[in-house]
Design an enzyme around this catalytic site. Sequence first.
Site, mmCIF file in Angstrom:
data_model
loop_
_atom_site.group_PDB
_atom_site.id
_atom_site.type_symbol
_atom_site.label_atom_id
_atom_site.label_comp_id
_atom_site.label_asym_id
_atom_site.label_seq_id
_atom_site.Cartn_x
_atom_site.Cartn_y
_atom_site.Cartn_z
ATOM 1 N N ASP A 33 0.863 -1.180 0.000
ATOM 2 C CA ASP A 33 0.000 0.000 0.000
ATOM 3 C C ASP A 33 0.902 1.233 0.000
ATOM 4 O O ASP A 33 2.129 1.116 -0.089
ATOM 5 C CB ASP A 33 -0.973 -0.013 1.188
ATOM 6 C CG ASP A 33 -0.283 -0.001 2.544
ATOM 7 O OD1 ASP A 33 0.907 0.381 2.632
ATOM 8 O OD2 ASP A 33 -0.942 -0.349 3.540
ATOM 9 N N SER A 34 0.310 2.411 0.077
ATOM 10 C CA SER A 34 1.104 3.643 -0.028
ATOM 11 C C SER A 34 2.121 3.763 1.108
ATOM 12 O O SER A 34 3.246 4.230 0.896
ATOM 13 C CB SER A 34 0.203 4.874 -0.079
ATOM 14 O OG SER A 34 -0.632 4.926 1.059
#
Length: 73
Positions: A33-34
């Site tokens: 994810d980010s």
Amino acid sequence: MEIMNELQKIVNDYKGEEVALTKETTFEDLGFDSLDKVELVMQVESAFGIEIGTEVVVNTIGELVEKIEELKK
């Protein structure tokens, strides 16, 4: 190729498992994810003695390798 080998070690250590990387591997493929991407970039910056910065967008391992090569010059 040494950049790919070093990235392989960094990603394996981060994920805690062996993963197969190619230049086409996306961070989504890795389940990142980010936040994972930010943490990975910080480790890459430290390992290679570079500063990638937050404005740089890379979506694949190949793009990351190219950016590292560019910044190491």
